[in-house]
Scaffold this motif. Structure first.
Motif, short mmCIF file in Angstrom:
data_model
loop_
_atom_site.label_atom_id
_atom_site.label_comp_id
_atom_site.label_asym_id
_atom_site.label_seq_id
_atom_site.Cartn_x
_atom_site.Cartn_y
_atom_site.Cartn_z
N ASP A 66 0.82 -1.21 0.00
CA ASP A 66 0.00 0.00 0.00
C ASP A 66 0.86 1.26 0.00
O ASP A 66 0.56 2.22 -0.70
CB ASP A 66 -0.93 0.04 1.21
CG ASP A 66 -2.01 -1.05 1.15
OD1 ASP A 66 -2.33 -1.50 0.04
OD2 ASP A 66 -2.51 -1.43 2.23
N LYS A 91 2.40 1.69 -3.45
CA LYS A 91 1.40 2.20 -4.40
C LYS A 91 1.17 3.69 -4.18
O LYS A 91 1.09 4.46 -5.14
CB LYS A 91 0.09 1.42 -4.23
CG LYS A 91 -0.97 1.80 -5.21
CD LYS A 91 -2.21 0.94 -5.02
CE LYS A 91 -3.29 1.35 -5.99
NZ LYS A 91 -4.53 0.59 -5.78
N GLU A 92 1.09 4.09 -2.91
CA GLU A 92 0.89 5.51 -2.59
C GLU A 92 2.05 6.37 -3.09
O GLU A 92 1.86 7.51 -3.52
CB GLU A 92 0.73 5.66 -1.07
CG GLU A 92 0.41 7.04 -0.59
CD GLU A 92 -1.05 7.41 -0.78
OE1 GLU A 92 -1.33 8.62 -0.80
OE2 GLU A 92 -1.90 6.51 -0.91
#
Length: 89
Positions: free
Chosen positions: A5, A8-9
Motif C-alpha cells: 500500500d 502504491k501511494e
C-alpha cells in the motif's frame, strides 16, 4: 498500511520500496521500532526530526548512533566553458 500500500501511494513497486527501506536502515535514517508478527514498524532517527526541548532531544539521542553523512565536495559555481559544451552535445 502494508508495504504494498505504501509503495502504491508513493508510485513505486514493492521491491523498490524494500530496497529503499534497506538503504535507509543501513545509513541509520530509519530505525526499527518494534513489530507484530512479520510486520516491522519503523521510525525516523531523532537526528532528523525531533519536537521538544534541547534537554529532551539530548536524552532521546543518547542511545542512538548518528547517521553517516557522506557529502561530496561542492562543485565550483563557475563552470568551465568546456564543461558547458560537453553538456550540450
Amino acid at each position: 498500511m502494508t508495504g504494498a500500500d505504501i509503495a502504491k501511494e508513493l508510485g513505486m513497486s514493492p521491491d523498490s520500496l524494500g530496497r529503499t527501506v534497506k538503504f535507509l536502515k543501513k545509513h541509520r535514517l530509519l530505525v526499527e521500532a518494534g513489530g507484530i508478527g512479520r510486520t516491522t514498524f519503523y521510525r525516523t532517527t531523532p537526528y532528523l526530526a525531533f519536537i521538544g526541548t534541547g534537554f529532551e532531544h539530548r536524552e532521546a539521542v543518547k542511545e542512538w548512533n548518528p547517521p553517516e553523512w557522506n557529502v561530496g565536495e561542492p562543485r565550483s559555481p563557475r563552470r568551465k566553458k568546456a564543461d558547458k559544451e560537453d553538456d550540450l552535445s
